[in-house]
Motif scaffolding. Structure first.
Motif, PDB file in Angstrom:
ATOM      1  N   GLU A  46     -22.283  12.588  28.304  1.00 54.06           N
ATOM      2  CA  GLU A  46     -22.369  13.970  27.833  1.00 54.06           C
ATOM      3  C   GLU A  46     -23.711  14.599  28.180  1.00 54.06           C
ATOM      4  N   VAL A 105     -26.570  15.303  21.799  1.00 55.93           N
ATOM      5  CA  VAL A 105     -25.150  15.120  21.504  1.00 55.93           C
ATOM      6  C   VAL A 105     -25.007  14.168  20.322  1.00 55.93           C
ATOM      7  N   ASN A 159     -13.679   9.754  24.036  1.00 53.65           N
ATOM      8  CA  ASN A 159     -13.300  10.935  23.262  1.00 53.65           C
ATOM      9  C   ASN A 159     -12.053  10.712  22.427  1.00 53.65           C
ATOM     10  N   HIS A 163     -15.844  11.698  17.601  1.00 53.37           N
ATOM     11  CA  HIS A 163     -16.078  13.139  17.646  1.00 53.37           C
ATOM     12  C   HIS A 163     -17.387  13.320  18.415  1.00 53.37           C
ATOM     13  N   GLU A 165     -20.073  16.114  19.867  1.00 53.55           N
ATOM     14  CA  GLU A 165     -20.467  17.521  19.844  1.00 53.55           C
ATOM     15  C   GLU A 165     -21.922  17.679  20.265  1.00 53.55           C
ATOM     16  N   HIS A 166     -22.173  18.694  21.072  1.00 59.51           N
ATOM     17  CA  HIS A 166     -23.543  19.018  21.453  1.00 59.51           C
ATOM     18  C   HIS A 166     -24.186  19.785  20.305  1.00 59.51           C
ATOM     19  N   VAL A 167     -25.390  19.387  19.928  1.00 55.81           N
ATOM     20  CA  VAL A 167     -26.040  19.930  18.743  1.00 55.81           C
ATOM     21  C   VAL A 167     -27.473  20.338  19.061  1.00 55.81           C
TER      22      VAL A 167
END
Length: 210
Positions: A46, A105, A159, A163, A165-167
């Motif tokens: 990612e 991520v 995936n 979970h 997610e880019h943060v």
């Protein structure tokens, strides 16, 4: 997953060290280290990042399970380099940060994923072996079952396990090298930033607690 498969690289996949290197470091094959391998795969892919030679990548881990050994091997984030940060939350959550791009991520294990679901008899068999009541055949069955479920985990797309997610996060500062001071009570050396002052003298944490 074959070792050759682990090194395959294309525009959508970062080349990873093989799982065998995790096993060599960790000491044995287990589902926990396989989970850490997949979490690391998710993080590096990612972030579009390769293994961290210095402090280019930061890993924040929220547990101290077998998975963290895999994180160290695959991402190159270690306690010694100061880019592996442990937060004692007891959660299968991993945050990977790229210092160069400022991208981060967060990778958290789905509640739908369960080793018990993949291998329903594993827990019972492990209990018998750990309790000392298993026979030799059951011990061999446990080892085989652990290998099978670990390999199965390695084949699951990350995936479908996590979970992802880019943060936005506050990027930790790079590790500092601190001066060592002598504890006035026990005489042992202690890093300056971990020392305490008592009655005007420098002492280490264990002596301070006493």
């Amino acid at each position: 997953m074959s070792e050759n498969d682990s090194f395959k690289n294309n525009e959508n996949r970062i080349a990873l060290k093989p799982f065998s290197e995790v096993t060599e470091f960790h000491g044995h094959v287990c589902p926990g280290s396989a989970i850490g391998y997949k979490a690391s795969e998710a993080g590096l892919n990612e972030l579009k990042s390769n293994i961290s030679q210095d402090e280019e990548i930061i890993a924040i881990v929220e547990n101290d399970s077998c998975a963290v050994d895999a994180v160290q091997v695959i991402t190159g984030c270690t306690f010694g380099k100061g880019n592996l940060i442990f937060m004692d939350h007891g959660k299968q959550v991993y945050t990977f940060i790229n210092r160069t791009t400022n991208d981060a991520v967060r990778v958290s294990l789905m509640d739908s994923f369960s080793v018990d679901t993949l291998a329903p008899e594993l827990g019972k068999l492990r209990f018998k072996v750990n309790s000392g009541i298993a026979n030799e055949l059951e011990k061999a069955d446990l080892k085989e079952m652990i290998n099978e479920v670990s390999n199965e985990i390695l084949e699951i797309p990350y995936n479908e396990m996590f979970h992802v997610e880019h943060v936005k996060v506050d990027i930790p500062k790079k590790a500092r090298i601190f001066t060592s001071l002598k504890c006035s009570q026990c005489g042992e050396m202690v890093s300056e930033h971990r020392s305490r002052v008592k009655n005007g003298q420098i002492i280490c944490i264990p002596c301070f607690k006493e």
